[in-house]
Design a protein around this motif. Structure first.
Motif, PDB file in Angstrom:
ATOM      1  N   LEU A 295      40.013  43.883  31.675  1.00 11.45           N
ATOM      2  CA  LEU A 295      41.262  44.424  32.232  1.00 11.45           C
ATOM      3  C   LEU A 295      41.870  45.473  31.306  1.00 11.45           C
ATOM      4  O   LEU A 295      42.290  46.545  31.761  1.00 11.45           O
ATOM      5  N   ASN A 296      41.892  45.203  30.020  1.00 15.99           N
ATOM      6  CA  ASN A 296      42.425  46.175  29.063  1.00 15.99           C
ATOM      7  C   ASN A 296      41.578  47.437  29.022  1.00 15.99           C
ATOM      8  O   ASN A 296      42.113  48.549  28.922  1.00 15.99           O
TER       9      ASN A 296
ATOM     10  N   ARG B 115      40.845  40.556  40.489  1.00 13.94           N
ATOM     11  CA  ARG B 115      41.772  41.676  40.558  1.00 13.94           C
ATOM     12  C   ARG B 115      41.023  42.905  41.063  1.00 13.94           C
ATOM     13  O   ARG B 115      39.961  43.238  40.560  1.00 13.94           O
TER      14      ARG B 115
ATOM     15  N   ARG C  81      42.349  49.450  32.242  1.00 15.99           N
ATOM     16  CA  ARG C  81      43.691  50.051  32.154  1.00 15.99           C
ATOM     17  C   ARG C  81      43.713  51.214  31.167  1.00 15.99           C
ATOM     18  O   ARG C  81      44.419  52.197  31.377  1.00 15.99           O
TER      19      ARG C  81
ATOM     20  N   ARG D  54      40.587  38.045  36.993  1.00  9.77           N
ATOM     21  CA  ARG D  54      41.892  38.311  36.372  1.00  9.77           C
ATOM     22  C   ARG D  54      42.069  37.629  35.029  1.00  9.77           C
ATOM     23  O   ARG D  54      42.988  37.957  34.289  1.00  9.77           O
ATOM     24  N   THR D  55      41.169  36.712  34.648  1.00  8.33           N
ATOM     25  CA  THR D  55      41.246  36.096  33.321  1.00  8.33           C
ATOM     26  C   THR D  55      40.432  36.872  32.281  1.00  8.33           C
ATOM     27  O   THR D  55      40.473  36.542  31.098  1.00  8.33           O
ATOM     28  N   ASN D  56      39.707  37.900  32.698  1.00 11.16           N
ATOM     29  CA  ASN D  56      38.874  38.693  31.791  1.00 11.16           C
ATOM     30  C   ASN D  56      39.739  39.775  31.135  1.00 11.16           C
ATOM     31  O   ASN D  56      39.736  40.932  31.534  1.00 11.16           O
ATOM     32  N   ARG D  57      40.504  39.378  30.129  1.00  9.95           N
ATOM     33  CA  ARG D  57      41.469  40.279  29.471  1.00  9.95           C
ATOM     34  C   ARG D  57      40.811  41.486  28.827  1.00  9.95           C
ATOM     35  O   ARG D  57      41.359  42.586  28.847  1.00  9.95           O
TER      36      ARG D  57
END
Length: 186
Positions: free
Chosen positions: A163-164, A180, A167, A157-160
């Protein structure tokens, strides 16, 4: 592989085909795909299989600790080769190439008849240049064309950046603690 696939050397998507040729769309194209990345390098994406093993193994051998997520690719060479062999044997795989050398690899490994787990890696020096997003979209198109209806993954969940990326193609968070869980249904 799910039972809806057959081996066909002349399949339009590469090495694995179906009775009906897969159809591409703008959002999720099927391989082969060619483009220039954000650094103006010519990148080609195509399906990957056992014939690509040595080149992909060499790419993964260059990954440092900062390029590993959730302990993959494995650090130990034997484990890394076993892991890669499993991906290429069991999953739908695509790889991005620059000047004939792989610079990224993504795989959908079947969970059941219509769902697969995603793994994607971009080599250091090629990250943040638009390759991962093109590779991911191409892999999703390839999987969808072969009967995959849903994709699941876990990501720290810290791997922005990751994650972006997920999404941006429609993945939604479905749970998780430090990692996540995300899903995408076609």
């Amino acid at each position: 592989m799910p039972s809806n696939t057959t081996q066909a050397a002349d399949a339009p998507t590469g090495r694995i085909g179906t009775e009906h040729p897969p159809q591409s769309d703008d959002r999720f194209p099927i391989p082969p795909v060619e483009f220039r990345d954000d650094e103006a390098r010519r990148i080609s994406i195509r399906t990957a299989d056992a014939d690509d093993f040595d080149a992909l193994a060499a790419m993964y051998g260059e990954f440092g600790a900062e390029s590993r997520a959730q302990r993959i690719p494995p650090v130990d060479e034997r484990r890394r080769r076993d892991w890669l062999e499993t991906l290429l044997a069991d999953g739908w795989d695509v790889a991005a190439y620059h000047e004939g050398t792989p610079v990224a690899h993504a795989s959908l490994v079947p969970i059941d008849e219509s769902t697969a787990e995603l793994a994607i890696f971009v080599a250091p020096g090629y990250q943040l240049a638009g390759i991962g997003s093109r590779l991911l979209r191409t892999l999703l198109g390839y999987g969808s064309a072969h009967g995959v209806e849903g994709v699941w993954l876990t990501v720290d969940r810290t791997n922005r950046v990751a994650l972006n990326l997920y999404r941006s193609v429609g993945f939604e968070a479905v749970g998780g603690g430090a990692e996540r869980e995300m899903e995408l249904d076609f």
